[in-house]
Design a protein around this motif. Structure first.
Motif, PDB file in Angstrom:
ATOM      1  N   CYS A 115       0.067  -3.965  -4.765  1.00  0.00           N
ATOM      2  CA  CYS A 115       0.109  -5.328  -4.225  1.00  0.00           C
ATOM      3  C   CYS A 115       0.000  -6.343  -5.355  1.00  0.00           C
ATOM      4  N   VAL A 203       3.235  -0.211  -5.836  1.00  0.00           N
ATOM      5  CA  VAL A 203       2.866   0.032  -4.442  1.00  0.00           C
ATOM      6  C   VAL A 203       2.799  -1.296  -3.697  1.00  0.00           C
ATOM      7  N   TRP A 204       3.503  -1.384  -2.587  1.00  0.00           N
ATOM      8  CA  TRP A 204       3.444  -2.587  -1.769  1.00  0.00           C
ATOM      9  C   TRP A 204       2.953  -2.231  -0.378  1.00  0.00           C
ATOM     10  N   ALA A 205       2.529  -3.238   0.373  1.00  0.00           N
ATOM     11  CA  ALA A 205       1.970  -3.019   1.699  1.00  0.00           C
ATOM     12  C   ALA A 205       2.811  -3.742   2.744  1.00  0.00           C
ATOM     13  N   GLU A 206       2.890  -3.149   3.910  1.00  0.00           N
ATOM     14  CA  GLU A 206       3.812  -3.584   4.961  1.00  0.00           C
ATOM     15  C   GLU A 206       3.696  -5.064   5.309  1.00  0.00           C
ATOM     16  N   GLU A 213       7.726  -6.438  -1.007  1.00  0.00           N
ATOM     17  CA  GLU A 213       8.457  -5.315  -1.600  1.00  0.00           C
ATOM     18  C   GLU A 213       9.210  -5.726  -2.861  1.00  0.00           C
ATOM     19  N   ALA A 216       7.274  -5.281  -6.011  1.00  0.00           N
ATOM     20  CA  ALA A 216       7.151  -3.889  -6.430  1.00  0.00           C
ATOM     21  C   ALA A 216       8.452  -3.381  -7.045  1.00  0.00           C
ATOM     22  N   VAL A 228       8.825   3.065  -6.355  1.00  0.00           N
ATOM     23  CA  VAL A 228       8.260   2.152  -5.370  1.00  0.00           C
ATOM     24  C   VAL A 228       7.675   2.975  -4.229  1.00  0.00           C
ATOM     25  N   ARG A 230       5.015   2.682  -0.544  1.00  0.00           N
ATOM     26  CA  ARG A 230       4.594   1.726   0.492  1.00  0.00           C
ATOM     27  C   ARG A 230       3.381   2.238   1.245  1.00  0.00           C
ATOM     28  N   ASP A 232       1.624   1.561   4.843  1.00  0.00           N
ATOM     29  CA  ASP A 232       1.877   0.947   6.141  1.00  0.00           C
ATOM     30  C   ASP A 232       0.605   0.330   6.721  1.00  0.00           C
TER      31      ASP A 232
END
Length: 259
Positions: A115, A203-206, A213, A216, A228, A230, A232
Motif C-alpha cells: 500500500c 502489494v495493493w489492497a482492494e 493498483e 503497485a 504485483v 493483492r 482482498d
C-alpha cells in the motif's frame, strides 16, 4: 546528515533464522503488524520499527528525509547483528523500504512494498497537512484517516485493532507527524526504481484509494524483478485488517525469493 531516531522492537523467532523487518504507515506504530508477527515466527526472526515521535520512538528535533529514515533503519538493523534482511513496509514504511534498497543495496534480500508508491501524494497536500497538524494536532485527522485506512466493515470486524491504531494516531507527536509529512512532500524515487535489483513484491489492497493498483504496478514495472500482489477486503492498513492474508503473501514471497 540527519539520522532521525526510530525505535525497533526486539526480534522474536528462531535464532539464526532470516530477519524480517516490518515498517509502519504514517500515524501508526508497530501495532500495525502485531497480528502478523506470530504468523511469521515459525520460520523467521521478526521485528518492527516505529517512526520518530510515533509509538515508543523518541521525537526528532530536526527535519529529515525518507532516505534518512532508511539510514536509521539500517543502523538499527546493524545493532541486531544481522547483515541481511527481508523487509516489508506499509505506505511511508514502504517508501522507506524502497529507499533502503537504494541506499543500502547489500542489506535487503527481498522486500514487500505494501500500500505504497514510488511517490506518495502531492507536495502541496502534504505541506497543508503538516500545517494542519501543527495548528490542530493529529486528533484533527482521526475521522478522515479512519475513512482512508479501513475497508467497509473492517472496523466492525476488528474493532480492537482499529481503535488502537486510531489512538496511535492521536498519540503521535504533532511536530514529528508534520516532519514526516514534509519528508513525504519531497519523496520521489520513480526515476531510480531501475537500480533496485532484488525481488520486490508491490502489494495493493482492494479498497485502498490512497495507493491503488496503479501505484503497485508502477513499482513492479520499474524495478528489475517485481511482481504485483493483492490483498482482498482491505484498505490502506491491510496487514492490520487482513493479517492472515498479509502473512501468507509475505511467507510465499520470501520463500520464492530465497529460491
Amino acid at each position: 546528515m540527519t539520522v532521525p531516531a526510530i525505535r525497533m522492537t526486539e526480534p522474536v523467532g528462531p535464532a539464526g533464522a532470516p530477519l524480517v523487518v516490518l515498517g509502519p504507515s504514517l500515524g501508526t506504530s508497530a501495532i500495525l503488524w502485531e497480528d502478523v508477527v506470530p504468523l511469521l515466527t515459525a520460520d523467521y526472526r521478526v521485528c518492527a520499527w516505529d517512526l520518530p515521535g510515533h509509538g515508543d520512538a523518541p521525537a526528532a528535533t530536526e527535519p529529515f528525509t525518507v532516505g534518512e529514515i532508511a539510514d536509521a533503519v539500517a543502523a538499527a538493523v546493524a545493532e541486531t547483528g544481522a547483515d541481511r534482511i527481508l523487509y516489508a513496509g506499509v505506505s511511508l514504511g514502504g517508501a522507506v523500504g524502497l529507499e533502503l534498497m537504494l541506499r543500502h543495496p547489500r542489506l535487503v534480500d527481498a522486500a514487500a512494498i505494501v500500500c505504497s508508491g514510488a511517490k506518495l501524494g502531492d507536495e502541496e497536500a502534504w505541506r497543508e497537512r503538516a500545517a494542519q497538524v501543527r495548528a490542530q494536532g493529529t486528533s484533527s485527522l482521526v475521522t478522515a484517516s479512519a475513512g482512508r485506512w479501513f475497508a467497509p466493515g473492517s472496523l466492525e470486524r476488528r474493532p480492537e485493532i482499529g481503535g488502537r491504531l486510531l489512538h496511535a494516531l492521536r498519540d503521535a507527536d504533532d511536530e514529528n507527524y508534520a516532519l514526516c509529512c514534509e519528508a513525504l512532500a519531497v519523496y520521489d524515487v520513480r526515476d531510480r526504481l531501475a537500480r533496485i535489483e532484488v525481488p520486490v513484491a508491490a502489494v495493493w489492497a482492494e479498497f485502498d484509494a490512497v495507493t491503488p493498483e496503479a501505484s503497485a504496478v508502477e513499482i513492479a514495472e520499474g524495478v528489475r524483478d517485481g511482481r504485483v500482489l493483492r490483498i482482498d477486503d482491505a484498505s490502506h492498513l491491510a496487514p492490520a485488517e487482513q493479517p492472515d492474508a498479509a502473512a501468507g503473501i509475505l511467507r510465499g514471497f520470501f520463500a520464492e525469493a530465497a529460491r
